[in-house]
Design a protein around this motif. Structure first.
Motif, PDB file in Angstrom:
ATOM      1  N   VAL A 142      -4.847  10.795   7.033  1.00 41.15           N
ATOM      2  CA  VAL A 142      -4.201   9.614   6.514  1.00 41.15           C
ATOM      3  C   VAL A 142      -4.779   9.249   5.394  1.00 41.15           C
ATOM      4  O   VAL A 142      -5.980   8.772   5.672  1.00 41.15           O
ATOM      5  CB  VAL A 142      -3.575   8.595   7.351  1.00 41.15           C
ATOM      6  CG1 VAL A 142      -2.738   7.536   6.852  1.00 41.15           C
ATOM      7  CG2 VAL A 142      -3.083   9.066   8.718  1.00 41.15           C
ATOM      8  N   GLU A 143      -4.202   8.892   4.253  1.00 37.64           N
ATOM      9  CA  GLU A 143      -4.641   8.139   3.061  1.00 37.64           C
ATOM     10  C   GLU A 143      -3.832   6.824   2.618  1.00 37.64           C
ATOM     11  O   GLU A 143      -2.624   7.337   2.473  1.00 37.64           O
ATOM     12  CB  GLU A 143      -4.697   9.244   1.857  1.00 37.64           C
ATOM     13  CG  GLU A 143      -5.441   8.672   0.505  1.00 37.64           C
ATOM     14  CD  GLU A 143      -5.280   9.442  -0.491  1.00 37.64           C
ATOM     15  OE1 GLU A 143      -6.162   9.824  -1.158  1.00 37.64           O
ATOM     16  OE2 GLU A 143      -4.062   9.785  -1.103  1.00 37.64           O
ATOM     17  N   THR A 144      -4.504   5.951   2.810  1.00 33.60           N
ATOM     18  CA  THR A 144      -3.845   4.567   2.194  1.00 33.60           C
ATOM     19  C   THR A 144      -4.237   4.090   1.041  1.00 33.60           C
ATOM     20  O   THR A 144      -5.541   3.863   1.146  1.00 33.60           O
ATOM     21  CB  THR A 144      -3.887   3.585   3.386  1.00 33.60           C
ATOM     22  OG1 THR A 144      -3.457   3.942   4.503  1.00 33.60           O
ATOM     23  CG2 THR A 144      -3.327   2.395   3.122  1.00 33.60           C
ATOM     24  N   VAL A 145      -3.884   3.874  -0.155  1.00 33.79           N
ATOM     25  CA  VAL A 145      -4.143   3.296  -1.297  1.00 33.79           C
ATOM     26  C   VAL A 145      -3.569   1.917  -1.697  1.00 33.79           C
ATOM     27  O   VAL A 145      -2.311   1.764  -1.467  1.00 33.79           O
ATOM     28  CB  VAL A 145      -3.603   4.053  -2.397  1.00 33.79           C
ATOM     29  CG1 VAL A 145      -4.132   3.524  -3.754  1.00 33.79           C
ATOM     30  CG2 VAL A 145      -4.308   5.863  -2.376  1.00 33.79           C
TER      31      VAL A 145
ATOM     32  N   SER B 168      -8.477   0.182  -7.374  1.00 37.65           N
ATOM     33  CA  SER B 168      -8.052   0.164  -6.093  1.00 37.65           C
ATOM     34  C   SER B 168      -8.943   0.661  -5.075  1.00 37.65           C
ATOM     35  O   SER B 168     -10.013   1.178  -5.325  1.00 37.65           O
ATOM     36  CB  SER B 168      -6.614   0.832  -5.733  1.00 37.65           C
ATOM     37  OG  SER B 168      -6.131   0.476  -4.809  1.00 37.65           O
ATOM     38  N   LEU B 169      -8.523   0.630  -3.921  1.00 37.73           N
ATOM     39  CA  LEU B 169      -9.323   1.026  -2.568  1.00 37.73           C
ATOM     40  C   LEU B 169      -8.433   1.981  -1.932  1.00 37.73           C
ATOM     41  O   LEU B 169      -7.371   1.830  -1.562  1.00 37.73           O
ATOM     42  CB  LEU B 169      -9.905  -0.242  -1.758  1.00 37.73           C
ATOM     43  CG  LEU B 169     -10.547   0.126  -0.571  1.00 37.73           C
ATOM     44  CD1 LEU B 169     -11.833   0.628  -1.096  1.00 37.73           C
ATOM     45  CD2 LEU B 169     -10.746  -0.991   0.635  1.00 37.73           C
ATOM     46  N   SER B 170      -9.353   2.999  -1.609  1.00 42.75           N
ATOM     47  CA  SER B 170      -8.569   4.196  -0.814  1.00 42.75           C
ATOM     48  C   SER B 170      -9.192   4.207   0.463  1.00 42.75           C
ATOM     49  O   SER B 170     -10.405   4.463   0.608  1.00 42.75           O
ATOM     50  CB  SER B 170      -8.542   5.461  -1.461  1.00 42.75           C
ATOM     51  OG  SER B 170      -8.075   6.551  -0.963  1.00 42.75           O
TER      52      SER B 170
ATOM     53  N   SER C  25       0.829  -1.148   0.050  1.00 41.44           N
ATOM     54  CA  SER C  25       0.102  -0.042  -0.095  1.00 41.44           C
ATOM     55  C   SER C  25       0.869   1.254   0.018  1.00 41.44           C
ATOM     56  O   SER C  25       2.259   1.129   0.320  1.00 41.44           O
ATOM     57  CB  SER C  25      -0.932  -0.092   1.119  1.00 41.44           C
ATOM     58  OG  SER C  25      -0.298   0.105   2.507  1.00 41.44           O
ATOM     59  N   LEU C  26       0.292   2.467  -0.382  1.00 44.72           N
ATOM     60  CA  LEU C  26       0.942   3.738  -0.537  1.00 44.72           C
ATOM     61  C   LEU C  26       0.241   4.517   0.698  1.00 44.72           C
ATOM     62  O   LEU C  26      -1.007   4.815   0.706  1.00 44.72           O
ATOM     63  CB  LEU C  26       0.581   4.401  -1.728  1.00 44.72           C
ATOM     64  CG  LEU C  26       1.428   5.771  -2.046  1.00 44.72           C
ATOM     65  CD1 LEU C  26       2.857   5.644  -1.609  1.00 44.72           C
ATOM     66  CD2 LEU C  26       1.114   6.150  -3.324  1.00 44.72           C
ATOM     67  N   GLU C  27       1.081   5.027   1.763  1.00 47.65           N
ATOM     68  CA  GLU C  27       0.596   5.701   2.614  1.00 47.65           C
ATOM     69  C   GLU C  27       0.924   7.316   2.654  1.00 47.65           C
ATOM     70  O   GLU C  27       2.263   7.463   2.416  1.00 47.65           O
ATOM     71  CB  GLU C  27       0.966   5.447   4.141  1.00 47.65           C
ATOM     72  CG  GLU C  27       0.649   3.818   4.297  1.00 47.65           C
ATOM     73  CD  GLU C  27       1.225   3.051   5.646  1.00 47.65           C
ATOM     74  OE1 GLU C  27       1.670   3.967   6.354  1.00 47.65           O
ATOM     75  OE2 GLU C  27       0.908   2.134   5.893  1.00 47.65           O
ATOM     76  N   ARG C  28      -0.186   8.205   2.699  1.00 44.97           N
ATOM     77  CA  ARG C  28       0.334   9.477   2.836  1.00 44.97           C
ATOM     78  C   ARG C  28      -0.122  10.160   4.054  1.00 44.97           C
ATOM     79  O   ARG C  28      -1.525  10.050   4.375  1.00 44.97           O
ATOM     80  CB  ARG C  28      -0.009  10.373   1.633  1.00 44.97           C
ATOM     81  CG  ARG C  28       0.195   9.953   0.308  1.00 44.97           C
ATOM     82  CD  ARG C  28      -0.550  10.845  -0.753  1.00 44.97           C
ATOM     83  NE  ARG C  28       0.303  10.554  -2.178  1.00 44.97           N
ATOM     84  CZ  ARG C  28      -0.199   9.834  -2.876  1.00 44.97           C
ATOM     85  NH1 ARG C  28      -1.282   9.082  -2.683  1.00 44.97           N
ATOM     86  NH2 ARG C  28       0.330   9.523  -4.058  1.00 44.97           N
TER      87      ARG C  28
END
Length: 238
Positions: free
Chosen positions: A218-221, A200-202, A137-140
């Motif tokens: 926080v955003e997780t993709v 995808s799911l965010s 996953s990609l986390e911001r």
């Protein structure tokens, strides 16, 4: 830098064994009792190690049979994916820090509701890797600098924001979680090693103070195909 909790050390040891193939799919892990004897830890610690590995999709726990290394696409409880309690524990796996810096709210990768354009925020972008070192996953993260002035001094690979903010006494009163279907743009697709435009799911989590202003967003993709989500209820609740 603080030493990792004992359960985290043991968990990472098993993650490494699964990643390198020392524990192959189908291999049986020690029982809670065996972990207690091998590592000299409490029952609660042994149970947490195995449960966290299962929540990450790395192992499958079968009642009265044991715990085994998974050989299928991880399945994740959608409720656990959304609730703050799971976020506070953190999810097994290694993080790779893409960037970490202090910026103006107006220049951050995510909008922080209630923050003025010139408000200082801490911006953290990370990749979550699975046991095979593939992007999961990609986390911001965007967090108010006023509540996290020393955040960049933390071990950002193991950083768990909910745990950190609780330790700082951040005045969080409400947590809101959004789950949205998205299509990966070229930037995110490259980081997640997936085709651009793939579905995808965010998950977007907003931690807010009593006045409604956000302290953290926080955003997780999720990388497409890296997990299957499910929702499970006890039969008595139906």
């Amino acid at each position: 830098m603080m030493d990792l909790p004992r359960y985290e050390q043991i968990k990472q040891e098993f993650e490494e064994k699964i990643r390198t193939g020392s524990l192959a799919p189908g291999a049986r892990l020690p029982t809670e009792t065996e972990l207690r004897g091998q590592y000299g830890v409490s029952r609660a610690t042994a149970q947490r190690v195995l449960n966290d590995l299962a929540n990450a999709g790395l192992v499958i726990r079968r009642r009265r049979h044991g715990t085994f290394v998974a050989d299928v696409t991880p399945t994740l409880n959608l409720l656990n994916f959304a609730v703050p309690e799971a976020a506070q524990k953190g999810v097994p796996g290694r993080h790779e820090v893409i960037s970490a810096k202090i910026v103006r709210a107006a220049d951050a990768v995510l909008s922080l509701p209630g923050a003025s354009a010139d408000t200082a925020v801490v911006e953290l972008v990370r990749l979550k890797l699975d046991a095979h070192e593939r992007p999961r996953s990609l986390e911001r993260h965007v967090i108010l600098f006023s509540v996290a002035p020393d955040l960049l001094e933390e071990n950002l690979e193991d950083f768990v924001s909910m745990r950190y903010l609780r330790g700082k006494g951040a005045p969080i009163e409400v947590i809101r979680v959004y789950l949205d279907p998205v299509s990966l743009d070229e930037h995110d697709a490259a980081l997640l090693e997936s085709p651009a435009g793939a579905p995808s799911l965010s998950r977007r989590r907003e931690s807010r103070s009593g006045d409604g202003n956000a302290i953290e967003v926080v955003e997780t993709v999720i990388r497409p195909g890296s997990a299957r989500f499910f929702v499970e209820f006890p039969f008595s609740a139906v």
